[in-house]
Write a protein that holds these residues in place. Structure first.
Motif, PDB file in Angstrom:
ATOM      1  N   THR A  17      42.641  -0.235  -3.323  1.00 23.28           N
ATOM      2  CA  THR A  17      42.618  -1.683  -3.170  1.00 23.28           C
ATOM      3  C   THR A  17      43.759  -2.387  -3.896  1.00 23.28           C
ATOM      4  O   THR A  17      44.082  -3.515  -3.578  1.00 23.28           O
ATOM      5  CB  THR A  17      41.301  -2.248  -3.696  1.00 23.28           C
ATOM      6  OG1 THR A  17      41.179  -1.914  -5.094  1.00 23.28           O
ATOM      7  CG2 THR A  17      40.122  -1.665  -2.939  1.00 23.28           C
ATOM      8  N   GLY A 224      39.320  -7.240 -10.386  1.00 15.45           N
ATOM      9  CA  GLY A 224      39.045  -7.686  -9.031  1.00 15.45           C
ATOM     10  C   GLY A 224      40.005  -8.777  -8.596  1.00 15.45           C
ATOM     11  O   GLY A 224      40.691  -9.406  -9.404  1.00 15.45           O
ATOM     12  N   THR A 225      40.064  -9.017  -7.290  1.00  9.19           N
ATOM     13  CA  THR A 225      41.012  -9.979  -6.728  1.00  9.19           C
ATOM     14  C   THR A 225      40.320 -11.090  -5.960  1.00  9.19           C
ATOM     15  O   THR A 225      40.931 -11.752  -5.124  1.00  9.19           O
ATOM     16  CB  THR A 225      42.002  -9.247  -5.792  1.00  9.19           C
ATOM     17  OG1 THR A 225      41.252  -8.546  -4.784  1.00  9.19           O
ATOM     18  CG2 THR A 225      42.852  -8.243  -6.565  1.00  9.19           C
ATOM     19  N   CYS A 362      31.146  -6.498 -11.540  1.00  8.52           N
ATOM     20  CA  CYS A 362      31.388  -7.762 -12.253  1.00  8.52           C
ATOM     21  C   CYS A 362      30.212  -8.723 -12.157  1.00  8.52           C
ATOM     22  O   CYS A 362      30.170  -9.723 -12.898  1.00  8.52           O
ATOM     23  CB  CYS A 362      32.646  -8.428 -11.707  1.00  8.52           C
ATOM     24  SG  CYS A 362      34.157  -7.493 -12.009  1.00  8.52           S
TER      25      CYS A 362
END
Length: 617
Positions: A17, A224-225, A362
């Motif tokens: 990812t 994370g994005t 998360c």
């Protein structure tokens, strides 16, 4: 993934990812790319007074500022020179760090040499790495002769570059310079990270350009994005969590990092949380002691003025994470919008650049397990029961992406079954090349192989103990810190937590437990710091000693041989606030630990005051 009944041959994680930029050979390449793609975005925002005196630095400004300084450095340094960086935290520090990268030199972050202990550490580091240059605050110019004397006593004296505010103002006024050729060697030693020394003398960890990129990548994946992050740090940039886990990560991931100095945080912890509120911060870092400090010093009225609802990731590391601390912090700041899902307990080492494992989900509260204390002492993981002492251990999550972690018997070097305590071994692109000038220790620590498969490796031996459960890592302690008593393994952090909780006069993060040998027998010693505000007389101090001994005996079935009450700042700490148990033990054995002095009772004080008026023989 392995089942609980199988041998844990390896725990690994992979992902596709994260964006990969082939041109990102080193952190300078990352900065150049940011300066080209988003030149006017704020890279760093520095709170100079910890509150409302704000100065920003965009990616383009940082890139050009660093390039100007790098041009100057190249004129006075030999290729591959080591540069000791002892500037105070702030934008000038960041500029100098990237300038060293751009100049093709190796950066050596260090605590500023202020105070006897800091000067000694500075001299030791400078001599060990053979620094050609020291970049220091202008205020240290007056101490140059004294510092050179300390350096000459150990080795060669380097050149000095005193870079105060006026130096960087002049740098900003210079015209833009042409960038030098970018680094093309991912194995170039970009940084020497000296360990904090919690288990011995500081050692220089050789971190390549590729190590820094790898650590930033795995942290970026873990964050994370889903949204654009805003970071906040007050951790010292010469410590691995502050440097790799905040400063370099923010440049790699492309989010604004709000910064203030460690001193401003310690003076008033509320400043950190006010900063999180004001700048709608999504990600921050904080050791266990920092959370305790916030709970202990921030009033309910001040909590009412906070809004922590934007904080999605609070990385907790650098020292053991305690469930009681997480619970206290969440209870105190829950009304301000803080959620326990933000906690990211993590585990890492300078020898692994930083990150080894951390919470993966998360949106989840960190996992914890309650274990039978007696079984854990025997190295066996068994659920707690209602009628026996228990120990709560928090998960440090899953292993870093594209890395491998194993639990290994430190004596036989055989892999251990899941649910059994052993030494944590780690391999992958984030593992450093070794210790500077220490080939034998480097071979032992960085080039370990399994006994049954010499081709599987090399692994980093962390020296830490832990176990795997359902794919997640749980830390139990350090091999060297474990206290062996009557065939049982006692973990000092558990003993320290019990002592900490038994009396309100004991300072938070102010307990050290260790073993000493007397007459060929191991004895438990507990050192506890007494708060200045406690104002205890001799009888009160005896009561504290009794409370500590009783609590430990009840919880662990072992009575301390000695309970040593000391004033604040007696117990040696690392730069991240971890207790240096071995150093504390050495000071205890040498009789060098201060004792807490009782405050006289009012009657005794009056008698003492009267006696000073009498003639003295």
């Amino acid at each position: 993934m392995t089942s609980s009944s199988s041998i844990s041959t390896a725990v690994s994680a992979t992902t596709a990812t994260a964006p990969v930029h082939a041109q990102d050979v080193d952190m300078d390449a990352v900065l150049r790319r940011r300066a080209t793609a988003t030149p006017d975005e704020v890279a760093m925002r520095f709170l100079r007074n910890g509150e409302d005196d704000v100065v920003d630095l965009t990616y383009r400004q940082l890139d050009q500022r660093a390039a100007r300084l790098a041009h100057q450095l190249r004129q006075q340094l030999t290729p591959g020179a080591r540069v000791l960086l002892v500037l105070e935290p702030g934008l000038n520090y960041v500029t100098a760090l990237f300038a060293i990268f751009k100049a093709g030199a190796t950066a050596v972050p260090s605590f500023p040499p202020v105070g006897t202990r800091a000067v000694s550490r500075f001299a030791s580091i400078c001599n060990d790495c053979g620094a050609e240059l020291v970049i220091a605050e202008g205020s240290l110019r007056a101490s140059e002769e004294r510092l050179n004397a300390a350096l000459s006593a150990q080795g060669k004296v380097p050149a000095w570059l005193f870079a105060g505010a006026d130096f960087f103002e002049a740098l900003d006024a210079q015209p833009e310079v042409a960038q030098g050729a970018p680094n093309a060697d991912p194995e170039f030693p970009a940084l020497l990270q000296y360990t904090s020394g919690s288990t011995g003398d500081p050692k220089g960890v050789i971190l390549s350009a590729a190590n820094l990129i790898s650590n930033s990548r795995v942290l970026d994946i873990r964050m994370g994005t889903a949204e654009k992050h805003v970071g906040f740090t007050w951790l010292p940039p010469y410590h691995d969590m502050g440097l790799m886990g905040a400063l370099l990560l923010s440049v790699y991931s492309g989010f604004t990092l709000v910064m203030m100095t460690p001193a401003h945080f310690v003076q008033r912890p509320l400043r950190w949380l006010k900063g999180l509120s004001k700048y709608r911060v999504t990600s921050s870092v904080g050791p266990n002691f920092a959370l305790d400090l916030c709970v202990d010093t921030i009033t309910d009225e001040e909590v009412d003025g906070l809004d922590l609802s934007s904080l999605k990731l609070l990385f907790c590391g650098a020292e053991p994470v305690r469930q009681a601390t997480l619970d206290r912090f969440a209870e105190k700041f829950g009304p301000a919008g803080f959620s326990s899902t933000a906690y990211v307990p993590c585990y890492g080492l300078a020898e692994a650049t930083l990150f080894i494992s951390g919470k993966a989900d998360c949106n989840a509260v960190p996992h914890r397990i309650l274990l039978d204390q007696a079984s854990l002492a025997a190295g066996v993981i068994a659920p707690a029961t209602l009628d026996a002492p228990a120990t709560a251990i928090i998960s440090c999550g899953t292993v870093a992406t594209d890395h491998v972690m194993m639990i290994v018997d430190p004596e036989t070097r055989e892999p251990m079954p899941e649910g059994t305590v052993g030494e944590i071994w780690f391999k992958g692109a984030s593992v450093a090349r070794g210790y500077l000038n220490k080939p034998e220790v480097s071979d032992e620590v960085f080039r370990a192989h399994l006994a049954r498969d010499p081709q599987d490796g090399p692994y980093l031996r962390t020296g830490d103990l832990g176990f795997m459960m359902d794919g997640e890592l749980y830390i139990t302690g350090r091999i060297k810190d474990v206290i062996i008593f009557a065939g049982r393994n006692l973990y000092p952090q558990d003993i320290e937590a019990v002592a900490q909780a038994c009396h309100p006069a004991i300072r938070t993060n102010g307990v050290a437990a260790f073993a000493v040998t007397r007459d060929d027998k191991e004895h438990l010693v507990v050192v506890a710091e007494i708060l200045r505000s406690a104002k205890l007389n001799a009888e009160d101090l005896e009561n504290v000693e009794d409370a500590i001994a009783a609590a430990i005996t009840l919880s662990h079935g072992v009575a301390p041989h000695t309970v040593h009450l000391a004033p604040v700042s007696t117990i040696p700490l690392t730069t991240s606030g971890k207790v240096r148990r071995s150093a504390c033990r050495d000071a205890f054995n040498a009789g060098a630990l201060a004792l807490a002095k009782p405050r006289p009772t009012p009657a005794a004080a009056a008698e003492a005051d009267t006696s000073t008026l009498l003639p003295q023989e």
